[in-house]
Design an enzyme around this catalytic site. Sequence first.
Site, PDB file in Angstrom:
ATOM      1  N   LYS A 157       0.845  -1.205   0.000  1.00  0.00           N
ATOM      2  CA  LYS A 157       0.000   0.000   0.000  1.00  0.00           C
ATOM      3  C   LYS A 157       0.882   1.257   0.000  1.00  0.00           C
ATOM      4  O   LYS A 157       2.074   1.188   0.309  1.00  0.00           O
ATOM      5  CB  LYS A 157      -0.915  -0.010   1.220  1.00  0.00           C
ATOM      6  CG  LYS A 157      -0.176  -0.009   2.562  1.00  0.00           C
ATOM      7  CD  LYS A 157      -1.113  -0.362   3.714  1.00  0.00           C
ATOM      8  CE  LYS A 157      -0.370  -0.343   5.041  1.00  0.00           C
ATOM      9  NZ  LYS A 157      -1.206  -0.881   6.132  1.00  0.00           N
ATOM     10  N   ARG A 213     -10.854  -0.364  14.690  1.00  0.00           N
ATOM     11  CA  ARG A 213     -10.737   0.429  13.462  1.00  0.00           C
ATOM     12  C   ARG A 213     -11.751  -0.085  12.439  1.00  0.00           C
ATOM     13  O   ARG A 213     -12.606   0.659  11.979  1.00  0.00           O
ATOM     14  CB  ARG A 213      -9.308   0.346  12.922  1.00  0.00           C
ATOM     15  CG  ARG A 213      -9.074   1.133  11.653  1.00  0.00           C
ATOM     16  CD  ARG A 213      -7.600   1.228  11.259  1.00  0.00           C
ATOM     17  NE  ARG A 213      -7.044  -0.044  10.795  1.00  0.00           N
ATOM     18  CZ  ARG A 213      -5.802  -0.183  10.330  1.00  0.00           C
ATOM     19  NH1 ARG A 213      -4.986   0.862  10.295  1.00  0.00           N
ATOM     20  NH2 ARG A 213      -5.353  -1.353   9.923  1.00  0.00           N
ATOM     21  N   HIS A 231      -6.245  -7.508  13.063  1.00  0.00           N
ATOM     22  CA  HIS A 231      -5.054  -6.659  13.025  1.00  0.00           C
ATOM     23  C   HIS A 231      -4.722  -6.235  14.448  1.00  0.00           C
ATOM     24  O   HIS A 231      -5.610  -5.849  15.217  1.00  0.00           O
ATOM     25  CB  HIS A 231      -5.326  -5.430  12.149  1.00  0.00           C
ATOM     26  CG  HIS A 231      -4.101  -4.627  11.836  1.00  0.00           C
ATOM     27  ND1 HIS A 231      -2.949  -5.175  11.310  1.00  0.00           N
ATOM     28  CD2 HIS A 231      -3.844  -3.290  11.966  1.00  0.00           C
ATOM     29  CE1 HIS A 231      -2.041  -4.220  11.128  1.00  0.00           C
ATOM     30  NE2 HIS A 231      -2.563  -3.070  11.520  1.00  0.00           N
ATOM     31  N   ARG A 274       1.312 -10.695   7.142  1.00  0.00           N
ATOM     32  CA  ARG A 274       1.207  -9.522   6.266  1.00  0.00           C
ATOM     33  C   ARG A 274       2.408  -8.618   6.524  1.00  0.00           C
ATOM     34  O   ARG A 274       2.446  -7.878   7.507  1.00  0.00           O
ATOM     35  CB  ARG A 274      -0.104  -8.773   6.542  1.00  0.00           C
ATOM     36  CG  ARG A 274      -1.347  -9.653   6.412  1.00  0.00           C
ATOM     37  CD  ARG A 274      -2.620  -8.827   6.531  1.00  0.00           C
ATOM     38  NE  ARG A 274      -2.719  -8.107   7.784  1.00  0.00           N
ATOM     39  CZ  ARG A 274      -3.334  -8.562   8.878  1.00  0.00           C
ATOM     40  NH1 ARG A 274      -3.924  -9.747   8.878  1.00  0.00           N
ATOM     41  NH2 ARG A 274      -3.363  -7.838   9.970  1.00  0.00           N
ATOM     42  N   TYR A 278      16.106  31.032   5.513  1.00  0.00           N
ATOM     43  CA  TYR A 278      15.016  31.776   6.141  1.00  0.00           C
ATOM     44  C   TYR A 278      15.242  31.876   7.650  1.00  0.00           C
ATOM     45  O   TYR A 278      15.542  30.877   8.304  1.00  0.00           O
ATOM     46  CB  TYR A 278      13.685  31.058   5.924  1.00  0.00           C
ATOM     47  CG  TYR A 278      13.186  31.084   4.500  1.00  0.00           C
ATOM     48  CD1 TYR A 278      12.885  32.281   3.870  1.00  0.00           C
ATOM     49  CD2 TYR A 278      12.997  29.903   3.805  1.00  0.00           C
ATOM     50  CE1 TYR A 278      12.397  32.289   2.563  1.00  0.00           C
ATOM     51  CE2 TYR A 278      12.510  29.903   2.511  1.00  0.00           C
ATOM     52  CZ  TYR A 278      12.215  31.107   1.892  1.00  0.00           C
ATOM     53  OH  TYR A 278      11.745  31.101   0.615  1.00  0.00           O
ATOM     54  N   CYS A 308      14.227  24.605   3.409  1.00  0.00           N
ATOM     55  CA  CYS A 308      13.229  25.322   2.606  1.00  0.00           C
ATOM     56  C   CYS A 308      12.318  24.298   1.910  1.00  0.00           C
ATOM     57  O   CYS A 308      12.494  23.098   2.047  1.00  0.00           O
ATOM     58  CB  CYS A 308      13.918  26.197   1.568  1.00  0.00           C
ATOM     59  SG  CYS A 308      15.219  27.256   2.237  1.00  0.00           S
ATOM     60  N   MET A 309      11.362  24.807   1.142  1.00  0.00           N
ATOM     61  CA  MET A 309      10.429  23.898   0.472  1.00  0.00           C
ATOM     62  C   MET A 309      11.158  23.011  -0.544  1.00  0.00           C
ATOM     63  O   MET A 309      10.872  21.817  -0.656  1.00  0.00           O
ATOM     64  CB  MET A 309       9.332  24.695  -0.237  1.00  0.00           C
ATOM     65  CG  MET A 309       8.225  23.820  -0.787  1.00  0.00           C
ATOM     66  SD  MET A 309       7.019  24.725  -1.769  1.00  0.00           S
ATOM     67  CE  MET A 309       6.242  25.744  -0.541  1.00  0.00           C
ATOM     68  N   ASP A 310      12.114  23.586  -1.279  1.00  0.00           N
ATOM     69  CA  ASP A 310      12.714  22.868  -2.403  1.00  0.00           C
ATOM     70  C   ASP A 310      14.220  22.688  -2.284  1.00  0.00           C
ATOM     71  O   ASP A 310      14.826  22.032  -3.135  1.00  0.00           O
ATOM     72  CB  ASP A 310      12.450  23.642  -3.704  1.00  0.00           C
ATOM     73  CG  ASP A 310      11.049  24.193  -3.746  1.00  0.00           C
ATOM     74  OD1 ASP A 310      10.118  23.377  -3.679  1.00  0.00           O
ATOM     75  OD2 ASP A 310      10.876  25.423  -3.793  1.00  0.00           O
TER      76      ASP A 310
HETATM   77  C1  LIG Z   1      -0.450  -1.784   6.806  1.00  0.00           C
HETATM   78  C2  LIG Z   1      -0.966  -3.051   7.294  1.00  0.00           C
HETATM   79  C3  LIG Z   1      -0.107  -4.143   7.512  1.00  0.00           C
HETATM   80  C4  LIG Z   1       1.398  -4.025   7.407  1.00  0.00           C
HETATM   81  O1  LIG Z   1       1.901  -3.502   8.625  1.00  0.00           O
HETATM   82  P1  LIG Z   1       3.469  -3.406   8.872  1.00  0.00           P
HETATM   83  O2  LIG Z   1       3.571  -2.946  10.277  1.00  0.00           O
HETATM   84  O3  LIG Z   1       3.972  -2.389   7.916  1.00  0.00           O
HETATM   85  O4  LIG Z   1       4.043  -4.730   8.626  1.00  0.00           O
HETATM   86  C5  LIG Z   1      -0.671  -5.357   7.872  1.00  0.00           C
HETATM   87  N1  LIG Z   1      -2.004  -5.474   8.022  1.00  0.00           N
HETATM   88  C6  LIG Z   1      -2.859  -4.443   7.836  1.00  0.00           C
HETATM   89  C7  LIG Z   1      -4.322  -4.664   8.039  1.00  0.00           C
HETATM   90  C8  LIG Z   1      -2.375  -3.205   7.498  1.00  0.00           C
HETATM   91  O5  LIG Z   1      -3.226  -2.189   7.348  1.00  0.00           O
END
Ligand SMILES: *Cc1c(COP(=O)(O)O)cnc(C)c1O
Length: 474
Positions: free
Chosen positions: A132, A230, A259, A315, A359, A406-408
């Site tokens: 992601k 969540r 999770h 995951r 700045y 700075c920004m850039d």
């Molecule tokens: C982002 C996410 C992960 C990965 O988490 P990490 O800490 O980066 O390994 C696993 N499961 C769910 C549901 C997530 O949203």
Amino acid sequence: MASDNLPNGFTGFSQRKPPGFVPASGIVGNDGRGAADMPAAASRSAGVGAMSAYEAAAATFGGGAQGAFQYARDHARPDAGAAQFDPDKLRMIPALDRRWSWTEIDLNAIRHNASTVKQHIGRGCRLMAVVKADAYGHGAVRCAKTALNSGAEYLGVATVNEAVELRENLVNAPILILSEPPLSAIPLLLAYKVMPSVYTPEFAIQYAEAADAFGLRAPYHLAVNTGMNRIGVRHDEVVAFMSQVSFHRALDLVGTFTHFATADSAETLDFQIQTKRFIEAISALRAAGVNPGIVHAANSAAAMRYPDVSFDMVRLGIGLYGLHPCSQTRSMIDLRPAMSVHARITDVRTVPMSEGVSYGMNYRSPGSVKICTIPIGYADGLRRGLSGRTDIIMEGQRCHQVGNICMDQCMFEVDLRVYGNRRRLDPQIGKEVLVVGREGDSIVTLDDLANVLGTINYEVAIGFGCSRMPRVYV
Ligand SMILES: *Cc1c(COP(=O)(O)O)cnc(C)c1O
């Protein structure tokens, strides 16, 4: 007048003017003077006799000098000048020759991290690569393909568009969206064969009906809320949920997951409570005759710290990119950071003692330094909160970043004094430096920056990786 000022700020020298063209410069001037100060030239070039420049402009454009300027601005094609150049040649100018800052992603590090974690979790446990947020700023398509070639079998994303991008780039593995998308996105899930996480009956039924209408199955993973609060069906309501929706023949429960909120914390009680609730929920499903499919719960921290909650799949997000989710995992597994951040010096100058830099001029030159500028700023992920609190690595030596970022752009100082076993450094325009990475014994990590900022490495990586800087794979 030696030249004509074009409204976009470029100056032409010998171009022939189309008849009747009134150069904007003849009207507003290029030196801040008003049109009334230079009437003769403008009215002559406009060929309208003895009018003032102001009148000439009004006659031509109807709206006075300001109007003429505005007209030219609105009607000139913004890329008009580019037309004289070969577009193919323009495109060939590489991103790194357009601006001297970029991120580098070491795909061998991704390979190493995927296969190391795969070994750690053991045979029979699947690996989901969580890609992601453009693979935490590392580039979703390349990272997904690399992970899939190094032991991962599943991909996790946050959004429908992230899944579509993978499919459009010929990634074929199963993809799970880690939350429930809007109902209106259901056709995309079916068209691109992307599984949603499901936890509302409305979504389950509409998803199933849409699939049925196309003669398709509706595969999904059931999200279970065991304490993070969540998303997900409450841990003690999973059987009720399934009996509410499972009448639909198209629905296909491929996996069940939860999770953890505290897999990366020193404190383990909340983690244990979540684990217990999840195991009970899975048992309840089985007792009710529901096959939960692939059971998964562990993120990176849990996969590394608690092998007994790996279930059928882990995951892996942050660990895939070689970053540790918490300090506890450092001694448990050998990870290699994949991202480094690079720049080339664009300016070197001697700043007299006590003159300020950037700045606010919070930094004053001690006189014995050279000030170097690099084209990376907070719009590129180099957060302003790091001002004066990070180092830039040049020729394997740490140099203090100085003045406000700075920004850039930002600046760093090169100490010209030679002491200890320090070599005298010789900064030059074009020389490559490291903002994040290792050279010799010098190292600046994303964790260092996160610590200074009081945030987590995830956020710092995404700040650089999802910015406008180009990305290079090595
Ligand atoms: C982002 C996410 C992960 C990965 O988490 P990490 O800490 O980066 O390994 C696993 N499961 C769910 C549901 C997530 O949203």
